[in-house]
Write an enzyme that holds these catalytic residues in place. Structure first.
Site, PDB file in Angstrom:
ATOM      1  N   ILE A  17       0.844  -1.208   0.000  1.00 51.27           N
ATOM      2  CA  ILE A  17       0.000   0.000   0.000  1.00 51.27           C
ATOM      3  C   ILE A  17       0.873   1.250   0.000  1.00 51.27           C
ATOM      4  N   ASP A  38      11.808   3.003   4.367  1.00 50.08           N
ATOM      5  CA  ASP A  38      11.474   1.578   4.453  1.00 50.08           C
ATOM      6  C   ASP A  38      12.698   0.795   4.902  1.00 50.08           C
ATOM      7  N   THR A  41      12.276  -5.081   4.546  1.00 46.44           N
ATOM      8  CA  THR A  41      12.132  -6.448   5.048  1.00 46.44           C
ATOM      9  C   THR A  41      11.773  -7.338   3.854  1.00 46.44           C
ATOM     10  N   SER A  90       2.633  -7.438   8.268  1.00 53.09           N
ATOM     11  CA  SER A  90       1.231  -7.332   7.857  1.00 53.09           C
ATOM     12  C   SER A  90       0.521  -8.656   7.553  1.00 53.09           C
ATOM     13  N   THR A 136      -6.212  -1.303  10.502  1.00 58.27           N
ATOM     14  CA  THR A 136      -6.977  -2.352   9.817  1.00 58.27           C
ATOM     15  C   THR A 136      -8.317  -2.616  10.503  1.00 58.27           C
ATOM     16  N   ASP A 137      -9.256  -3.150   9.751  1.00 58.45           N
ATOM     17  CA  ASP A 137     -10.544  -3.543  10.351  1.00 58.45           C
ATOM     18  C   ASP A 137     -10.392  -4.762  11.270  1.00 58.45           C
ATOM     19  N   GLU A 138      -9.230  -5.434  11.186  1.00 55.39           N
ATOM     20  CA  GLU A 138      -9.054  -6.666  11.970  1.00 55.39           C
ATOM     21  C   GLU A 138      -8.998  -6.389  13.472  1.00 55.39           C
ATOM     22  N   TYR A 162      -1.291 -10.450  14.821  1.00 52.34           N
ATOM     23  CA  TYR A 162      -1.222  -9.276  13.933  1.00 52.34           C
ATOM     24  C   TYR A 162      -2.260  -8.239  14.354  1.00 52.34           C
ATOM     25  N   SER A 165      -1.511  -6.580  17.623  1.00 53.66           N
ATOM     26  CA  SER A 165      -0.416  -5.599  17.574  1.00 53.66           C
ATOM     27  C   SER A 165      -0.899  -4.300  16.932  1.00 53.66           C
ATOM     28  N   LYS A 166      -1.757  -4.398  15.934  1.00 54.16           N
ATOM     29  CA  LYS A 166      -2.312  -3.181  15.312  1.00 54.16           C
ATOM     30  C   LYS A 166      -3.241  -2.463  16.295  1.00 54.16           C
ATOM     31  N   ARG A 226     -14.453 -11.522   3.386  1.00 53.65           N
ATOM     32  CA  ARG A 226     -13.635 -10.316   3.487  1.00 53.65           C
ATOM     33  C   ARG A 226     -14.285  -9.226   2.636  1.00 53.65           C
ATOM     34  N   ARG A 307      -6.831 -21.771   8.952  1.00 50.48           N
ATOM     35  CA  ARG A 307      -5.926 -20.912   9.731  1.00 50.48           C
ATOM     36  C   ARG A 307      -6.344 -20.969  11.194  1.00 50.48           C
ATOM     37  N   TYR A 367      -1.022 -28.748   3.182  1.00 52.73           N
ATOM     38  CA  TYR A 367      -1.663 -29.471   2.084  1.00 52.73           C
ATOM     39  C   TYR A 367      -1.913 -30.904   2.496  1.00 52.73           C
TER      40      TYR A 367
HETATM   41  P1  NAD Z   1       3.363  -4.831   3.383  1.00 51.23           P
HETATM   42  O1  NAD Z   1       3.779  -5.974   4.235  1.00 51.23           O
HETATM   43  O2  NAD Z   1       3.197  -5.034   1.915  1.00 51.23           O
HETATM   44  O3  NAD Z   1       4.397  -3.633   3.557  1.00 51.23           O
HETATM   45  C1  NAD Z   1       4.935  -3.277   4.791  1.00 51.23           C
HETATM   46  C2  NAD Z   1       6.193  -2.448   4.528  1.00 51.23           C
HETATM   47  O4  NAD Z   1       6.725  -2.018   5.793  1.00 51.23           O
HETATM   48  C3  NAD Z   1       7.301  -3.237   3.826  1.00 51.23           C
HETATM   49  O5  NAD Z   1       7.817  -2.479   2.754  1.00 51.23           O
HETATM   50  C4  NAD Z   1       8.359  -3.422   4.907  1.00 51.23           C
HETATM   51  O6  NAD Z   1       9.693  -3.465   4.390  1.00 51.23           O
HETATM   52  C5  NAD Z   1       8.133  -2.179   5.753  1.00 51.23           C
HETATM   53  N1  NAD Z   1       8.620  -2.352   7.128  1.00 51.23           N
HETATM   54  C6  NAD Z   1       8.402  -3.408   7.951  1.00 51.23           C
HETATM   55  N2  NAD Z   1       9.037  -3.206   9.128  1.00 51.23           N
HETATM   56  C7  NAD Z   1       9.630  -1.984   9.045  1.00 51.23           C
HETATM   57  C8  NAD Z   1      10.416  -1.210   9.935  1.00 51.23           C
HETATM   58  N3  NAD Z   1      10.715  -1.674  11.170  1.00 51.23           N
HETATM   59  N4  NAD Z   1      10.850  -0.002   9.549  1.00 51.23           N
HETATM   60  C9  NAD Z   1      10.552   0.469   8.296  1.00 51.23           C
HETATM   61  N5  NAD Z   1       9.835  -0.230   7.405  1.00 51.23           N
HETATM   62  C10 NAD Z   1       9.377  -1.442   7.772  1.00 51.23           C
HETATM   63  O7  NAD Z   1       2.034  -4.287   4.039  1.00 51.23           O
HETATM   64  P2  NAD Z   1       0.771  -3.567   3.366  1.00 51.23           P
HETATM   65  O8  NAD Z   1      -0.218  -4.581   2.970  1.00 51.23           O
HETATM   66  O9  NAD Z   1       1.257  -2.572   2.376  1.00 51.23           O
HETATM   67  O10 NAD Z   1       0.174  -2.803   4.640  1.00 51.23           O
HETATM   68  C11 NAD Z   1       0.603  -1.479   4.962  1.00 51.23           C
HETATM   69  C12 NAD Z   1      -0.148  -1.003   6.194  1.00 51.23           C
HETATM   70  O11 NAD Z   1      -1.543  -1.002   5.947  1.00 51.23           O
HETATM   71  C13 NAD Z   1       0.062  -1.882   7.428  1.00 51.23           C
HETATM   72  O12 NAD Z   1       0.168  -1.048   8.557  1.00 51.23           O
HETATM   73  C14 NAD Z   1      -1.210  -2.716   7.510  1.00 51.23           C
HETATM   74  O13 NAD Z   1      -1.498  -3.076   8.839  1.00 51.23           O
HETATM   75  C15 NAD Z   1      -2.227  -1.752   6.948  1.00 51.23           C
HETATM   76  N6  NAD Z   1      -3.402  -2.357   6.297  1.00 51.23           N
HETATM   77  C16 NAD Z   1      -3.223  -3.291   5.304  1.00 51.23           C
HETATM   78  C17 NAD Z   1      -4.340  -3.834   4.661  1.00 51.23           C
HETATM   79  C18 NAD Z   1      -4.190  -4.836   3.543  1.00 51.23           C
HETATM   80  O14 NAD Z   1      -5.188  -5.389   3.080  1.00 51.23           O
HETATM   81  N7  NAD Z   1      -2.981  -5.089   3.036  1.00 51.23           N
HETATM   82  C19 NAD Z   1      -5.621  -3.430   5.047  1.00 51.23           C
HETATM   83  C20 NAD Z   1      -5.766  -2.482   6.072  1.00 51.23           C
HETATM   84  C21 NAD Z   1      -4.630  -1.943   6.678  1.00 51.23           C
HETATM   85  P1  TYD Z   2      -5.088 -12.645   3.406  1.00 53.87           P
HETATM   86  O1  TYD Z   2      -4.884 -12.163   2.013  1.00 53.87           O
HETATM   87  O2  TYD Z   2      -3.943 -13.306   4.115  1.00 53.87           O
HETATM   88  O3  TYD Z   2      -5.656 -11.397   4.248  1.00 53.87           O
HETATM   89  P2  TYD Z   2      -6.265 -11.342   5.757  1.00 53.87           P
HETATM   90  O4  TYD Z   2      -5.871 -12.555   6.487  1.00 53.87           O
HETATM   91  O5  TYD Z   2      -5.603 -10.119   6.297  1.00 53.87           O
HETATM   92  O6  TYD Z   2      -7.743 -11.194   5.592  1.00 53.87           O
HETATM   93  O7  TYD Z   2      -6.302 -13.673   3.427  1.00 53.87           O
HETATM   94  C1  TYD Z   2      -7.576 -13.311   2.941  1.00 53.87           C
HETATM   95  C2  TYD Z   2      -8.494 -14.473   3.244  1.00 53.87           C
HETATM   96  O8  TYD Z   2      -8.111 -15.583   2.418  1.00 53.87           O
HETATM   97  C3  TYD Z   2      -8.412 -14.953   4.674  1.00 53.87           C
HETATM   98  O9  TYD Z   2      -9.725 -15.362   5.099  1.00 53.87           O
HETATM   99  C4  TYD Z   2      -7.497 -16.166   4.608  1.00 53.87           C
HETATM  100  C5  TYD Z   2      -7.783 -16.726   3.226  1.00 53.87           C
HETATM  101  N1  TYD Z   2      -6.638 -17.397   2.563  1.00 53.87           N
HETATM  102  C6  TYD Z   2      -6.782 -18.664   2.035  1.00 53.87           C
HETATM  103  O10 TYD Z   2      -7.868 -19.284   2.119  1.00 53.87           O
HETATM  104  N2  TYD Z   2      -5.712 -19.232   1.415  1.00 53.87           N
HETATM  105  C7  TYD Z   2      -4.507 -18.607   1.313  1.00 53.87           C
HETATM  106  O11 TYD Z   2      -3.547 -19.190   0.753  1.00 53.87           O
HETATM  107  C8  TYD Z   2      -4.376 -17.295   1.847  1.00 53.87           C
HETATM  108  C9  TYD Z   2      -3.083 -16.555   1.756  1.00 53.87           C
HETATM  109  C10 TYD Z   2      -5.479 -16.714   2.457  1.00 53.87           C
END
Ligand code: NAD
Ligand code: TYD
Length: 368
Positions: A17, A38, A41, A90, A136-138, A162, A165-166, A226, A307, A367
């Site tokens: 994001i 960044d 990681t 994340s 996050t909504d989680e 996760y 922690s959020k 979701r 999960r 699996y």
């Molecule tokens: P991502 O895992 O793709 O990216 C996380 C980034 O943070 C990576 O580039 C990583 O290198 C960097 N990072 C990790 N630890 C770090 C540190 N100590 N210092 C500096 N950089 C560091 O995650 P994402 O999906 O892009 O999510 C971004 C944010 O949005 C997160 O806070 C997540 O909780 C939130 N969010 C994500 C979703 C989603 O669906 N992906 C939805 C709602 C909220």
């Molecule tokens: P994910 O993309 O990991 O997002 P989140 O856990 O933050 O919602 O997973 C989305 C949904 O898909 C979640 O209910 C878990 C499920 N899932 C699978 O069924 N198989 C998979 O291999 C993965 C990665 C996720």
């Protein structure tokens, strides 16, 4: 009170994001300077920022949010008055197998940023500042099929390490406003999808696995729900909140777009089957794909163990941001998922390097 960003620090800018946010921001506000931080990681990829690397308004800093002196230095040197904090661990499955990194980065890391912001902005008299925390909504836990979608008033009941922690970091952000007067906002968004999403998450994993004829792992019965939002619609919401959101307010962001996992996977299978049927180059580009031997993509669907602690349903009520700030998602799911699919088809090198590298895609998948 509205806020005027001048120079902006984006943490986690090389992730999914964060990198989309940088592209969105420089495309929308070409005169505003962006500092992209960044730690790179496993989830961070410098390449995600290549399209903006030569922009004079862009600077990349390879650094850790836990490094408070570095953050303080950046805030001073770059005259930053806005932080948009994406950096995090994340992936829920990873948090189940190794929670420590989640507590370190998401809680301590967020606190490190808050300490730096307090010192430089509050103690330094920078009145027009904004710390925006991306959450996050989680944090709200799970819903049954009949419960109303999460509002900002929903109790916090995080279920995975996760999510916990959020949730912790949300509380710490709030406390920095309440106790010290830092201008903070928080957004709690539903599941995002779009370009540059790391292929351990459901949608990109399924796309890549179909093209390589690998199993499509469905956790449990696949009926978990979701609420999916295109990544730029998330970023548009954050932009509105930074500029016009009220200090100390939380805004939910979502697109009213609930899908079961099994239906999402089925849709991606159908769309890719159609691509193979209509585009003759697909067969040579993706020689391993099941369509080349007369099979449908859905033949790869494989049910695996569920999960641990798997949340059944997330759904966002975005009424507040829509009515207070005039927010509306631009992308429909139909257009967003097609754009996403096309991006992964056009950027095979990007995801193949990850899939073929040291990244462990076994996490959480048993699996049978
Ligand atoms: P991502 O895992 O793709 O990216 C996380 C980034 O943070 C990576 O580039 C990583 O290198 C960097 N990072 C990790 N630890 C770090 C540190 N100590 N210092 C500096 N950089 C560091 O995650 P994402 O999906 O892009 O999510 C971004 C944010 O949005 C997160 O806070 C997540 O909780 C939130 N969010 C994500 C979703 C989603 O669906 N992906 C939805 C709602 C909220
Ligand atoms: P994910 O993309 O990991 O997002 P989140 O856990 O933050 O919602 O997973 C989305 C949904 O898909 C979640 O209910 C878990 C499920 N899932 C699978 O069924 N198989 C998979 O291999 C993965 C990665 C996720």
């Amino acid at each position: 009170m509205t806020h005027t960003p001048t120079n902006i620090l984006v943490t986690g800018a090389a992730g999914f994001i964060g990198s989309n946010f940088v592209h969105y921001w420089l495309g929308t506000y070409p005169n505003e300077k962006i500092i992209a931080l960044d730690a790179l990681t496993y989830a961070g990829n410098r390449e995600n920022l290549d399209p903006v690397a030569t922009s004079p308004q862009f600077r990349f800093v390879h650094g850790d949010i836990l490094d408070t002196p570095l953050i303080e230095q950046l805030l001073v040197d770059e005259e930053i008055n806005t932080i948009v904090h994406f950096a995090a661990e994340s992936h829920v499955d990873r948090s189940i197998h190794g929670p420590d990194a989640f507590l370190k980065t998401n809680i301590e890391g967020s606190h490190s940023l808050l300490k730096a912001a307090k010192k430089i902005w509050l103690d330094g008299g920078v009145n027009d500042h904004r710390f925006h925390h991306v959450s996050t909504d989680e944090v709200y836990g799970t819903l049954t099929a009949d419960e109303p979608a999460f509002t900002e008033q929903h109790r916090y009941l995080p279920n995975s390490p996760y999510a916990a922690s959020k949730a912790s970091s949300d509380h710490i952000v709030r406390s920095y406003h309440h106790t010290y007067g830092l201008n903070t906002t928080i957004s709690n968004c539903s599941n995002n999808y779009g370009p540059y999403q790391f292929p351990e998450k459901l949608i990109p994993l399924v796309i890549a696995n179909i093209l390589d004829s690998k199993p499509l792992p469905i956790y449990g019965d696949g009926k978990q729900i979701r609420d999916w939002l295109y990544v730029d619609d998330h970023n548009r919401g954050i932009d509105l909140i930074i500029r016009e959101g009220k200090t100390d307010n939380t805004y939910n962001i979502g697109g009213n777009n609930e899908w079961t996992n099994i239906d999402i996977v089925g849709l991606i299978c159908t769309l890719l089957d159609e691509k193979f049927a209509h585009d003759t180059t697909m067969s040579s580009r993706f020689a391993k794909a099941p369509q080349n031997s007369g099979k449908k993509a859905s033949s790869l669907i494989t049910h695996v163990d569920d999960r641990l602690g798997h949340d059944r349903r997330y759904a966002i009520n975005a009424h507040k941001i829509m009515t207070e700030l005039g927010y509306n998602p631009v992308e429909s799911f139909e257009t967003g998922i097609r754009k996403t699919l096309d991006w992964y088809l056009s950027n095979e090198k990007w995801w193949r390097r990850i899939m073929d590298g040291s990244y462990q895609n076994w996490i959480g998948k048993n699996y049978k």
